[in-house]
Structure formats: structure tokens, C-alpha cells
Design a protein around this motif. Structure first.
Motif, PDB file in Angstrom:
ATOM      1  N   PRO A  58       0.803  -1.227   0.000  1.00 31.03           N
ATOM      2  CA  PRO A  58       0.000   0.000   0.000  1.00 31.03           C
ATOM      3  C   PRO A  58       0.838   1.281   0.000  1.00 31.03           C
ATOM      4  O   PRO A  58       0.472   2.251  -0.644  1.00 31.03           O
ATOM      5  CB  PRO A  58      -0.831  -0.106   1.278  1.00 31.03           C
ATOM      6  CG  PRO A  58      -0.835  -1.549   1.622  1.00 31.03           C
ATOM      7  CD  PRO A  58       0.424  -2.123   1.081  1.00 31.03           C
ATOM      8  N   ARG A  59       1.941   1.276   0.706  1.00 26.07           N
ATOM      9  CA  ARG A  59       2.783   2.487   0.740  1.00 26.07           C
ATOM     10  C   ARG A  59       3.404   2.765  -0.620  1.00 26.07           C
ATOM     11  O   ARG A  59       3.504   3.915  -1.046  1.00 26.07           O
ATOM     12  CB  ARG A  59       3.856   2.352   1.805  1.00 26.07           C
ATOM     13  CG  ARG A  59       3.287   2.400   3.209  1.00 26.07           C
ATOM     14  CD  ARG A  59       4.387   2.340   4.203  1.00 26.07           C
ATOM     15  NE  ARG A  59       5.144   3.584   4.137  1.00 26.07           N
ATOM     16  CZ  ARG A  59       5.576   4.242   5.183  1.00 26.07           C
ATOM     17  NH1 ARG A  59       5.339   3.776   6.383  1.00 26.07           N
ATOM     18  NH2 ARG A  59       6.253   5.348   5.034  1.00 26.07           N
ATOM     19  N   LEU A  60       3.821   1.711  -1.318  1.00 23.70           N
ATOM     20  CA  LEU A  60       4.385   1.877  -2.656  1.00 23.70           C
ATOM     21  C   LEU A  60       3.311   2.357  -3.627  1.00 23.70           C
ATOM     22  O   LEU A  60       3.564   3.230  -4.467  1.00 23.70           O
ATOM     23  CB  LEU A  60       5.005   0.573  -3.143  1.00 23.70           C
ATOM     24  CG  LEU A  60       5.617   0.595  -4.546  1.00 23.70           C
ATOM     25  CD1 LEU A  60       6.715   1.642  -4.637  1.00 23.70           C
ATOM     26  CD2 LEU A  60       6.144  -0.772  -4.909  1.00 23.70           C
ATOM     27  N   ALA A 113       0.685   4.120  -2.870  1.00 24.32           N
ATOM     28  CA  ALA A 113       0.426   5.533  -2.545  1.00 24.32           C
ATOM     29  C   ALA A 113       1.518   6.423  -3.120  1.00 24.32           C
ATOM     30  O   ALA A 113       1.240   7.512  -3.645  1.00 24.32           O
ATOM     31  CB  ALA A 113       0.325   5.712  -1.037  1.00 24.32           C
ATOM     32  N   ALA A 114       2.767   5.975  -3.036  1.00 23.68           N
ATOM     33  CA  ALA A 114       3.876   6.760  -3.590  1.00 23.68           C
ATOM     34  C   ALA A 114       3.752   6.878  -5.106  1.00 23.68           C
ATOM     35  O   ALA A 114       3.963   7.953  -5.683  1.00 23.68           O
ATOM     36  CB  ALA A 114       5.206   6.128  -3.213  1.00 23.68           C
TER      37      ALA A 114
END
Length: 102
Positions: free
Chosen positions: A38-40, A42-43
Motif C-alpha cells: 500500500p505504501r508503494l 500511494a507513492a
């Protein structure tokens, strides 16, 4: 060719190789992932806004009063209407401001 021209050619080739390596490396890396964290994700979703900011911000700050005012007008129109209408109103705003000021 003299040494200065060869240095420039080597620099251009090195920049091209580095650009290709980073672009293809990112593609290869992302295709190897079964699930994108999820963080990737979002990035990656933030990249278009970051690129747009790097293109718009210098023009807004250093483009002059006419460009800044036209961008503000286009932004306000863009909140309500289509992209084509926003571009036309922004262009019209900068032309009117340039005609009145200059």
C-alpha cells in the motif's frame, strides 16, 4: 575531435545509460512483485501530482504577474468546468492581462 568534445559525448552516453537503467529497473522491479504494498502504491499515485508541481510552480513564481493571474483564473475555472474550458479561459486571461499591462 578534441578531449572536451569526447568528454561531452561520454557524459551524454552515461546520462542515457543511467536514465535507461533507472526506468527499466523500476519496471522490472515492479513486475516482479505479486502484490504492490500500500505504501508503494500511494507513492506511485503521488507521482503525477509531483511532476505537475515541478512544471507549474516555477512558471507561477517566475513567470510574471500575467502568468500567475492566468494560472489562478484557470485553477478556479478548472474546479468547476472541463479541461478544455479551463485552458481556453486561462489563455484568454493571460492575453487580456498582457494587453492591459503591456
Amino acid at each position: 575531435m578534441d578531449a572536451q568534445h569526447l568528454d561531452l559525448i561520454y557524459l551524454i552516453i552515461a546520462a542515457a545509460v543511467a536514465t535507461y537503467a533507472t526506468r527499466s529497473g523500476g519496471y522490472v522491479l515492479i513486475t516482479q512483485l505479486k502484490n504492490i504494498p500500500p505504501r508503494l502504491e500511494a507513492a506511485l499515485n503521488a507521482v503525477p501530482a509531483a511532476v505537475l508541481t515541478t512544471l507549474v510552480a516555477p512558471a507561477f513564481v517566475y513567470g510574471g504577474l500575467d502568468v500567475a493571474a492566468a494560472m489562478l483564473v484557470a485553477f478556479v475555472v478548472g474546479l468547476r468546468f472541463s479541461t478544455l474550458r479551463m485552458l481556453l479561459v486561462g489563455w484568454l486571461a493571460v492575453m487580456v492581462i498582457r494587453h492591459l499591462i503591456f
